[in-house]
Design an enzyme around this catalytic site. Structure first.
Site, PDB file in Angstrom:
ATOM      1  CE  LYS A  32      60.960  58.259  35.934  1.00  0.00           C
ATOM      2  NZ  LYS A  32      61.397  58.367  37.340  1.00  0.00           N
ATOM      3  CG  ASP A  59      61.565  61.850  38.256  1.00  0.00           C
ATOM      4  OD1 ASP A  59      61.060  62.873  38.753  1.00  0.00           O
ATOM      5  OD2 ASP A  59      61.086  60.711  38.412  1.00  0.00           O
ATOM      6  CE  LYS A  61      58.601  62.609  41.367  1.00  0.00           C
ATOM      7  NZ  LYS A  61      59.490  61.551  40.858  1.00  0.00           N
ATOM      8  CG  ASP A  64      65.361  73.652  50.060  1.00  0.00           C
ATOM      9  OD1 ASP A  64      65.104  74.594  50.840  1.00  0.00           O
ATOM     10  OD2 ASP A  64      66.156  72.742  50.338  1.00  0.00           O
ATOM     11  CB  THR A 119      50.143  58.801  40.704  1.00  0.00           C
ATOM     12  OG1 THR A 119      51.504  58.371  40.648  1.00  0.00           O
ATOM     13  CG2 THR A 119      49.834  59.604  39.468  1.00  0.00           C
ATOM     14  NE  ARG A 211      57.328  48.997  38.645  1.00  0.00           N
ATOM     15  CZ  ARG A 211      56.516  49.277  39.661  1.00  0.00           C
ATOM     16  NH1 ARG A 211      56.487  48.489  40.717  1.00  0.00           N
ATOM     17  NH2 ARG A 211      55.731  50.341  39.625  1.00  0.00           N
TER      18      ARG A 211
HETATM   19  O1  C5P Z   1      57.678  50.880  36.775  1.00  0.00           O
HETATM   20  P1  C5P Z   1      56.706  51.979  36.485  1.00  0.00           P
HETATM   21  O2  C5P Z   1      56.235  52.029  35.047  1.00  0.00           O
HETATM   22  O3  C5P Z   1      55.550  52.008  37.465  1.00  0.00           O
HETATM   23  O4  C5P Z   1      57.565  53.311  36.707  1.00  0.00           O
HETATM   24  C1  C5P Z   1      57.003  54.586  36.655  1.00  0.00           C
HETATM   25  C2  C5P Z   1      58.059  55.604  36.899  1.00  0.00           C
HETATM   26  O5  C5P Z   1      57.435  56.883  36.981  1.00  0.00           O
HETATM   27  C3  C5P Z   1      58.837  55.427  38.205  1.00  0.00           C
HETATM   28  O6  C5P Z   1      60.170  55.847  37.972  1.00  0.00           O
HETATM   29  C4  C5P Z   1      58.142  56.364  39.174  1.00  0.00           C
HETATM   30  O7  C5P Z   1      59.014  56.864  40.159  1.00  0.00           O
HETATM   31  C5  C5P Z   1      57.693  57.483  38.244  1.00  0.00           C
HETATM   32  N1  C5P Z   1      56.546  58.250  38.722  1.00  0.00           N
HETATM   33  C6  C5P Z   1      55.301  57.713  38.995  1.00  0.00           C
HETATM   34  N2  C5P Z   1      54.272  58.523  39.425  1.00  0.00           N
HETATM   35  C7  C5P Z   1      54.478  59.826  39.582  1.00  0.00           C
HETATM   36  C8  C5P Z   1      55.724  60.379  39.298  1.00  0.00           C
HETATM   37  C9  C5P Z   1      56.749  59.559  38.858  1.00  0.00           C
HETATM   38  O8  C5P Z   1      55.096  56.504  38.849  1.00  0.00           O
HETATM   39  N3  C5P Z   1      53.470  60.592  39.956  1.00  0.00           N
END
Ligand code: C5P
Length: 236
Positions: A32, A59, A61, A64, A119, A211
């Site tokens: 991603k 990603d 998003k 517009d 979220t 992470r």
């Molecule tokens: O590090 P982590 O596992 O929390 O990363 C989750 C990824 O998913 C990040 O790139 C974050 O921007 C993305 N994301 C999210 N919640 C959303 C949409 C995207 O955590 N609703």
């Protein structure tokens, strides 16, 4: 495309990203690319990662007016990514325009999915900031139905919503779910989380994991553990 683990490469430079991807000898994780990396490195990072043989979820998003999103999607269609996304709150006409823009002359296109509600948005934000006076789950399902009506392929949602989205939009409608943590791992700033195994059981089609893999002492081992727990029913 089947069930897969998508690795969120939330790095700020191409060097850091390649250093990370170079650890995966013989494996090509689904990657991603988000706003940070794309804005830092531009379309070239997408071409390079694609040339290395990875599938890509871009990603960005988009949100517009329909005409602007259509033209932007048309530019993105030339990058040969596998999944693109936009905000469902941009309305059904915006999503339809996006789909048109993304469709190449030969009729092919990347999958297009919609963010329902981030979220990071909670019920208080819905009521006080957005003046939406309905329960979160109802709003998410309504936005998912709008995405389906516009012809999109699925949504980004919390794993906790994946089952309900499939119930209201059909099992073929993709659910791409971030917010995944190992049972023995650190939650960080994610609040409503599930393990890869729970996400599989609840029917998520793709999990997005950042992470827990990128910050692990052994990222390759963490990725393989994710794949094992999410994709391989035989391990359970
Ligand atoms: O590090 P982590 O596992 O929390 O990363 C989750 C990824 O998913 C990040 O790139 C974050 O921007 C993305 N994301 C999210 N919640 C959303 C949409 C995207 O955590 N609703």
């Amino acid at each position: 495309m089947g069930k897969d683990v998508i690795v969120a490469c939330d790095f700020s430079s191409a060097e850091a990203t390649y250093r990370f991807l170079d650890m995966f000898t013989g494996r090509k994780p689904f990657v991603k690319i988000g706003m940070e990396l794309f804005y830092a490195e531009g379309p070239e990072i997408v071409r390079e990662i694609k040339a290395r043989g990875h599938k890509i979820f871009l990603d960005l998003k988009l949100h517009d007016i329909p005409n602007t999103v259509k033209k932007a999607m048309n530019v993105l269609s030339r990058l040969d990514v596998d999944i693109c996304n936009l905000h469902a709150s941009g309305t059904v006409p915006m999503m339809q325009a996006a789909l048109e823009g993304l469709t190449r002359d030969d009729g092919t296109r990347p999958l297009l999915i919609a963010v329902t509600q981030l979220t990071s948005t909670d019920q208080t934000h819905l009521e006080e900031d957005l003046w939406i006076h309905e329960p979160m789950e109802k709003v998410v399902m309504h936005y998912a139905e709008n995405a389906k009506k516009a012809g999109l392929d699925g949504v980004v949602c919390s794993p906790l919503e994946a089952e309900a989205v499939h119930r209201c939009c059909g099992s073929g409608f993709l659910t791409v779910t971030p917010g995944v943590r190992f049972a023995d791992g650190d939650k960080g700033d994610q609040k409503r989380v599930m393990t890869p195994e729970e996400a599989r059981k609840i029917g998520s089609d793709y999990i997005v994991v950042g992470r827990p893999i990128t910050a692990a002492a052994d990222p390759v081992a963490a990725y393989e553990r994710c794949v094992r727990e999410f994709c391989d029913e035989e391990t359970k």
